[in-house]
Each structure stands twice: as structure tokens, then as C-alpha cells.
Design a protein around this motif. Structure first.
Motif, PDB file in Angstrom:
ATOM      1  N   VAL A  89       2.803  -2.547   9.365  1.00 54.10           N
ATOM      2  CA  VAL A  89       2.963  -2.268   8.136  1.00 54.10           C
ATOM      3  C   VAL A  89       0.738  -2.192   7.827  1.00 54.10           C
ATOM      4  O   VAL A  89       0.410  -1.603   7.815  1.00 54.10           O
ATOM      5  CB  VAL A  89       3.088  -2.683   7.106  1.00 54.10           C
ATOM      6  CG1 VAL A  89       2.945  -1.880   5.322  1.00 54.10           C
ATOM      7  CG2 VAL A  89       4.315  -1.713   6.870  1.00 54.10           C
ATOM      8  N   GLY A  90       0.795  -3.323   8.780  1.00 52.47           N
ATOM      9  CA  GLY A  90      -1.455  -3.297   8.414  1.00 52.47           C
ATOM     10  C   GLY A  90      -1.344  -2.434   9.750  1.00 52.47           C
ATOM     11  O   GLY A  90      -3.394  -2.082   9.341  1.00 52.47           O
ATOM     12  N   LEU A  93      -1.382   1.779   8.433  1.00 54.70           N
ATOM     13  CA  LEU A  93      -1.631   1.874   7.536  1.00 54.70           C
ATOM     14  C   LEU A  93      -2.485   4.195   7.586  1.00 54.70           C
ATOM     15  O   LEU A  93      -1.751   4.825   6.955  1.00 54.70           O
ATOM     16  CB  LEU A  93      -2.781   1.346   6.514  1.00 54.70           C
ATOM     17  CG  LEU A  93      -2.169   0.022   5.968  1.00 54.70           C
ATOM     18  CD1 LEU A  93      -3.829  -0.787   5.451  1.00 54.70           C
ATOM     19  CD2 LEU A  93      -1.371  -0.028   5.055  1.00 54.70           C
ATOM     20  N   ASP A  94      -3.049   4.191   8.280  1.00 54.70           N
ATOM     21  CA  ASP A  94      -3.500   5.179   9.238  1.00 54.70           C
ATOM     22  C   ASP A  94      -2.048   6.415   8.954  1.00 54.70           C
ATOM     23  O   ASP A  94      -1.694   7.378   8.554  1.00 54.70           O
ATOM     24  CB  ASP A  94      -4.145   5.240   9.518  1.00 54.70           C
ATOM     25  CG  ASP A  94      -5.791   4.458   9.300  1.00 54.70           C
ATOM     26  OD1 ASP A  94      -6.232   4.896   8.417  1.00 54.70           O
ATOM     27  OD2 ASP A  94      -6.405   4.796  10.200  1.00 54.70           O
ATOM     28  N   GLN A  97      -0.228   6.892   6.041  1.00 50.62           N
ATOM     29  CA  GLN A  97      -0.991   7.791   5.037  1.00 50.62           C
ATOM     30  C   GLN A  97      -0.185   9.266   5.800  1.00 50.62           C
ATOM     31  O   GLN A  97      -0.226   9.470   4.308  1.00 50.62           O
ATOM     32  CB  GLN A  97      -2.132   7.431   5.070  1.00 50.62           C
ATOM     33  CG  GLN A  97      -2.944   8.520   3.824  1.00 50.62           C
ATOM     34  CD  GLN A  97      -4.815   7.846   3.770  1.00 50.62           C
ATOM     35  OE1 GLN A  97      -5.035   6.889   4.317  1.00 50.62           O
ATOM     36  NE2 GLN A  97      -5.088   8.087   2.367  1.00 50.62           N
TER      37      GLN A  97
END
Length: 347
Positions: A89-90, A93-94, A97
Motif C-alpha cells: 500500500v505504501g 499510493l499513486d 489514488q
């Protein structure tokens, strides 16, 4: 039921309600005690078998070491799987989104502005409080584990003494029934954990194989998390069934693969939950599905995640006690769909 039985049954129901209220108020004190009793019931046959071969003290030490090792191994696997997902997940993130924006385009075309609604109702302070609460909870896990370990060591050492005290009660009928109920509860607890473990292994392997087949990222982590979360009836299955399609959507950016993932995971959960678990449990755990769900919801409300895990075993223990005494046997008959045949679960 006669008038006396009605009065006794009413007293039992009132006592149960008072116990539940006490469990909510005294959560911090009672949680480790109940969890330790659950572990003792499962580990007791190992100690009893070893005691006749290597002595009481050595058997107790070896039982505690084996039990602790298994618990640490399971916890390590869960932590590894969770860390893999968190790191993914880290690092994405892009992509997450972009997936959120693309998935809400159709809704915004119909004047449903998802991000606007989220921003209107989103409170950063709430997130900060949640993270702070999680950090505090993580810091208390070690203390909780140490307390449970102490109770387990003391409980395994005192099990025979407690049984002897119960056997010397003046009310010999109640004494006999309590000892019999304790033995049956132990058998049912071990059966329950065997069923859950087999089902969890099957679920983990099936989810891993399915993820590999569809070329999903983190297939191993998803298999591990599916294995671990399956110990939480209903809740664990729901989390896996909801999370995997979302991650598939982020990875592939289309709706076809997430839909296939949703159908596949739902099929796996249905087959294992509706076929494999009943085959292994048989009539030993004859609890109606609505009662299972009620137990999970009730104890999750009372004790959170640990309550979700202990909800079904606690209901099993309560029904076994109700079944053993004539004044409350009708409660067990209604909730479990009929009592097991006599002698079916002798220790």
C-alpha cells in the motif's frame, strides 16, 4: 417444565445477563483469564499424556514451550502477511489514488461526488486518534501475552487440584455434572480448533493458488492472511472477500478481474464453510448458524477482536453447561437443534 425448573431457568438467564455485563465492565481483567482457560482446555491432554512419561514438572514446562512456540509462529506469520500488505500500500499510493479517481468518474457524471462527500465528512483528528489507539493496543499486546502465559502455567499446574475440589462438593450431583461438562467442553474446544485449523489451511492454500492463477501481486501474503483471518468466523471471510477484489482493481485497473476475484473467493469460502467444516465437525459442534453469528457480534461488541475469536467457543461452553443440567437443558435443545447422543463426546 415444572414451576421449580422455570424459576431455576429464569435465575440462570438473569445470571447470564449479569455475567455479560461484568465481562463488559471488567474486560481488562477477564480477557486474559478466559483466553488462558481456553488455551488450558486445548493443551491439557498434551500435559496429561506427557506427565505419565516424563513427570509433572517437565510435562508442564514442555507443554508451555510447545504452546508458546505455536502461538508465536502463528503471530509471526500474521505479522509478516500484514507487513507485506502495508508495504505494498505504501509503495502504490499513486496507483490507489488513480484507481479511486477512475472508479468514481461514472458516479460524478451522475452528480454523485464521492470525494466531495468524503472531504465533507472526513476528520483528520479521527484518523490520528485511531492510529494512536492502535499504537497503544500494540504496546499492550506483550503485557497481555505475559499475563495469559502466567495464567496458563498456573492453570495447568492447578487443574487436577481444582477437579479434586469440585469432586468433593457436598452436592454430588452438581459435582458430577460440572466435571462431565468440563470434559465435554475440552473435547469440543479441541474439535473446534481442529476444524478451524483445517479450514484455515485449506482456505489459505486455495486463496494462494487462486491468486497465483490470476497473477495477483502478493499471492503468498494473501494466502497467509486468508489462513489467519479464517480463525474469525464470518468476519475474517468478509475481510478477505472484500479486500482482495479492491487490490485486484488497483493492480489491473479494470472491473473484469476484480469481479472474477470476488466470485472466486466467494466460491472458495462457500465450499470450505458449507462443506469442509461440517464434514470435520460432524454433530460435535451442533450450533445453529444464526447463533454463531449472534455470538460473534455479541462478543465482538464486548471484547473486540479477541471476542470475535472467542465468541463461538464461549457459546459452545455455555450450551454444554446448559445441556448438562435438567433445568437448563431446554435452552441447549432450542439453540443447538437437539442434544448430542449420550456418550458421543466422552473425554
Amino acid at each position: 417444565m415444572g414451576g421449580g425448573n422455570v424459576i431455576e431457568s429464569t435465575s440462570v438467564i438473569v445470571a447470564v445477563l449479569l455475567i455479560l455485563a461484568a465481562c463488559k465492565v471488567g474486560q481488562a481483567v477477564l480477557e486474559p483469564v478466559v483466553f488462558a482457560i481456553f488455551i488450558i482446555e486445548i493443551a491439557w491432554p498434551m500435559q496429561k499424556t506427557l506427565r505419565s512419561k516424563i513427570g509433572k514438572a517437565t510435562a508442564l514446562a514442555l507443554t508451555v514451550v510447545v504452546t508458546t512456540t505455536l502461538a508465536l509462529a502463528l503471530l509471526s506469520v500474521i505479522v509478516w502477511g500484514g507487513r507485506q500488505v502495508a508495504e505494498w500500500v505504501g509503495g502504490n499510493l499513486d496507483r490507489i489514488q488513480e484507481s479511486l479517481i477512475s472508479s468514481t468518474a461514472w458516479l460524478e457524471e451522475h452528480d454523485i461526488f464521492v470525494f466531495a462527500l468524503l472531504s465533507d465528512h472526513f476528520d483528520p483528528a479521527t484518523v490520528v486518534r485511531m492510529i494512536h489507539a492502535m499504537a497503544i493496543r500494540a504496546n499492550t499486546i506483550m503485557a497481555f501475552a505475559v499475563i495469559v502465559l502466567i495464567y496458563v502455567v498456573l492453570g495447568l499446574g492447578e487443574a487436577d487440584i481444582l477437579t479434586g475440589r469440585i469432586a468433593t462438593l457436598k452436592n454430588q450431583d452438581a459435582s458430577r455434572r460440572l466435571i462431565a461438562a468440563g470434559r465435554k467442553i475440552g473435547v469440543k474446544f479441541r474439535t473446534y480448533m481442529l476444524v478451524r485449523t483445517v479450514a484455515s489451511i485449506a482456505t489459505g492454500l486455495a486463496v494462494w493458488g487462486f491468486a497465483v492463477l490470476l497473477h495477483l501481486e502478493m499471492a503468498g501474503a494473501w494466502g497467509v492472511l486468508a489462513f489467519a483471518l479464517n480463525y474469525l468466523p464470518y468476519i475474517g471471510s468478509l475481510i478477505v472477500t472484500a479486500a482482495l477484489p479492491l487490490f485486484a482493481f488497483v493492480q489491473f485497473g479494470s472491473f473484469e478481474t476484480p469481479l472474477l476475484v470476488l466470485l472466486g473467493i466467494s466460491f472458495i469460502q462457500a465450499v470450505i464453510g458449507s462443506y469442509l467444516e461440517p464434514v470435520f465437525s460432524g454433530s460435535a459442534l451442533s450450533i445453529s448458524p444464526p447463533l454463531v453469528l449472534f455470538s460473534i457480534v455479541l462478543w465482538t461488541f464486548l471484547w473486540g477482536a479477541l471476542g470475535a475469536f472467542l465468541g463461538v467457543p464461549l457459546m459452545i461452553a455455555a450450551l454444554t453447561l446448559f445441556e448438562e443440567f435438567p433445568s437448563t437443558r431446554w435452552i441447549a435443545d432450542i439453540l443447538s437443534g437437539g442434544r448430542a447422543a449420550a456418550g458421543e463426546l466422552e473425554a
